[in-house]
Write an enzyme that holds these catalytic residues in place. Sequence first.
Site, PDB file in Angstrom:
ATOM      1  N   LYS A 150      -8.243  -0.552   6.722  1.00 18.87           N
ATOM      2  CA  LYS A 150      -8.652  -1.149   5.435  1.00 18.87           C
ATOM      3  C   LYS A 150      -7.773  -2.348   5.107  1.00 18.87           C
ATOM      4  CE  LYS A 150      -8.358   2.823   3.428  1.00 18.87           C
ATOM      5  NZ  LYS A 150      -8.544   4.221   3.212  1.00 18.87           N
TER       6      LYS A 150
ATOM      7  N   ASP B 226     -14.288   4.247   7.968  1.00 16.07           N
ATOM      8  CA  ASP B 226     -13.214   4.973   7.283  1.00 16.07           C
ATOM      9  C   ASP B 226     -13.771   5.774   6.117  1.00 16.07           C
ATOM     10  OD1 ASP B 226     -10.407   5.613   6.551  1.00 16.07           O
ATOM     11  OD2 ASP B 226     -10.961   4.520   4.756  1.00 16.07           O
TER      12      ASP B 226
ATOM     13  N   HIS C  98       0.842  -1.200   0.000  1.00 19.87           N
ATOM     14  CA  HIS C  98       0.000   0.000   0.000  1.00 19.87           C
ATOM     15  C   HIS C  98       0.871   1.240   0.000  1.00 19.87           C
ATOM     16  CE1 HIS C  98      -3.759   2.158   0.548  1.00 19.87           C
ATOM     17  NE2 HIS C  98      -3.079   2.999   1.314  1.00 19.87           N
TER      18      HIS C  98
ATOM     19  N   SER D 140      -6.580   4.983   9.242  1.00 20.36           N
ATOM     20  CA  SER D 140      -7.380   4.876   8.008  1.00 20.36           C
ATOM     21  C   SER D 140      -6.799   3.787   7.096  1.00 20.36           C
ATOM     22  CB  SER D 140      -7.381   6.239   7.314  1.00 20.36           C
ATOM     23  OG  SER D 140      -7.789   6.136   5.985  1.00 20.36           O
TER      24      SER D 140
ATOM     25  N   ARG E 157     -12.782  14.195   6.799  1.00 19.23           N
ATOM     26  CA  ARG E 157     -11.422  14.751   6.956  1.00 19.23           C
ATOM     27  C   ARG E 157     -11.044  15.568   5.728  1.00 19.23           C
ATOM     28  NH1 ARG E 157      -8.101   9.755   7.342  1.00 19.23           N
ATOM     29  NH2 ARG E 157      -6.331  11.177   7.323  1.00 19.23           N
TER      30      ARG E 157
HETATM   31  N1  URA Z   1      -4.861   7.058   2.315  1.00 18.78           N
HETATM   32  C1  URA Z   1      -5.849   6.566   3.105  1.00 18.78           C
HETATM   33  O1  URA Z   1      -6.450   5.531   2.830  1.00 18.78           O
HETATM   34  N2  URA Z   1      -6.179   7.268   4.209  1.00 18.78           N
HETATM   35  C2  URA Z   1      -5.549   8.408   4.559  1.00 18.78           C
HETATM   36  O2  URA Z   1      -5.898   8.965   5.582  1.00 18.78           O
HETATM   37  C3  URA Z   1      -4.535   8.913   3.729  1.00 18.78           C
HETATM   38  C4  URA Z   1      -4.186   8.206   2.592  1.00 18.78           C
END
Ligand code: URA
Length: 436
Positions: A187, A161, A82, A183, A168
Amino acid sequence: MNFCELIRRKRNRGRLTQKEIQELVSGYTMGRVPDYQMAAWLMAVYFRGMSADETIALTMAMMNSGKVFDLSGLIGPKIDKHSTGGVGDKVSLILAPLVAACGVKVPMVSGRSLGHTGGTLDKLAAIPGFRTDLKFEEFRENLEKVGVCIMGQTRDMCPADKKMYALRDVTATVDSIPLIAASIMSKKLAEGIDGLVLDVKTGTGAFMCRIPQARRLARTMIRIGTKMGKKIVAVVTGMWEPLGETVGNAIEVVESIEALKGNWRMDLEEVTLALGEEMLIMAGRAHSYAQAHRLLLRALTQGKALEKFRAMVKSQGGNPRVVDDYSLLPQAKHSVAIMSRSAGYVRTIDALQVGLLGVELGAGRKKIGARIDQSVGFAFKKKVGDRVEQGDVIVEVLASSAKQGEVVAEKLREHIVISKSAPRNGGRVIARLTKL
Ligand code: URA
């Protein structure tokens, strides 16, 4: 529970318990906590931060707000990568099939572009027919058959999220280390993976502009992953100029396929292979960086990685002929070249400005849900460190109208610096964090 008290306590530098964080997150997901209270709490976190225990509690509450996938029935290690987000970052499109071609299952739940950063799902959407809105059963089946699958967050995956990220984004609370870490990790942990390699970007085009901040974010995510029993490493990589030579959607798909054919820019190769090495070592497929590197290069030169990409496209409903015929991808109507006004070396191409101008062209979105133009973007003919002569083309701006192309080209010119001497090139990989 008195949510106002939780906001006040965080505002006054106090700590919240796991139960309180759980109640706040589930209350917000179910609609019992209104946007204005959650926004105030997020801003308090932005300024006051969170302890390690609070950050872990937030991650778990967000992960458990929806379904957690179970991939334990699949044979073999399941390793994902990621990125924290950058400009021209098409690494997932190359890396996922490449690592799968080396025998590792790669379950990848990716995101769309937001702000100035690009999104893997938007790039893949440029491939005619390619589906990323899969059900868990299809995701699992593709992983079993092909070994790799890239899809979007399902409706029931981390709904907290989804809601909190949207809030946000409009309350200036994105660039907070505990909020980003929770966040991303909520995931990723909901995917059912065994291990995760993080590409933590730093530089003008990243959420963490400075290296110490990026290292802190990396360590926070490693701590969360380790606590949850997952293998996790982070590679900190530079994002001062766009990665590779294209920025956009269809055009980044072309660059990714070319990379899988062995034609790629050094910076893209360096980052992709560094992440791939970590994935192969994590999966137990290699014992050293040198061995992992050889395996990756062999999968590329033998054409196995490209074949894996083709198989992934086919299994997700896309037209696999794009691999051989790029005219099947959306094509921009107009191209405007920016030429160098002097001889010298390219010193700066500001990634943030390129990302923002990409959004202006329509390659990204200003608002969640906005439509994007797959055909537009930038094709860089020169990169930082390259020699240029007066009149050389530095970049082509691909636009949907000549006027828009001219306007963006004029603005982009301001953010490309040519100098008399060659800048120092330190490479893109800044640090590999394998332990806390
Ligand atoms: N990517 C995400 O999934 N969440 C964040 O807060 C920032 C980048």
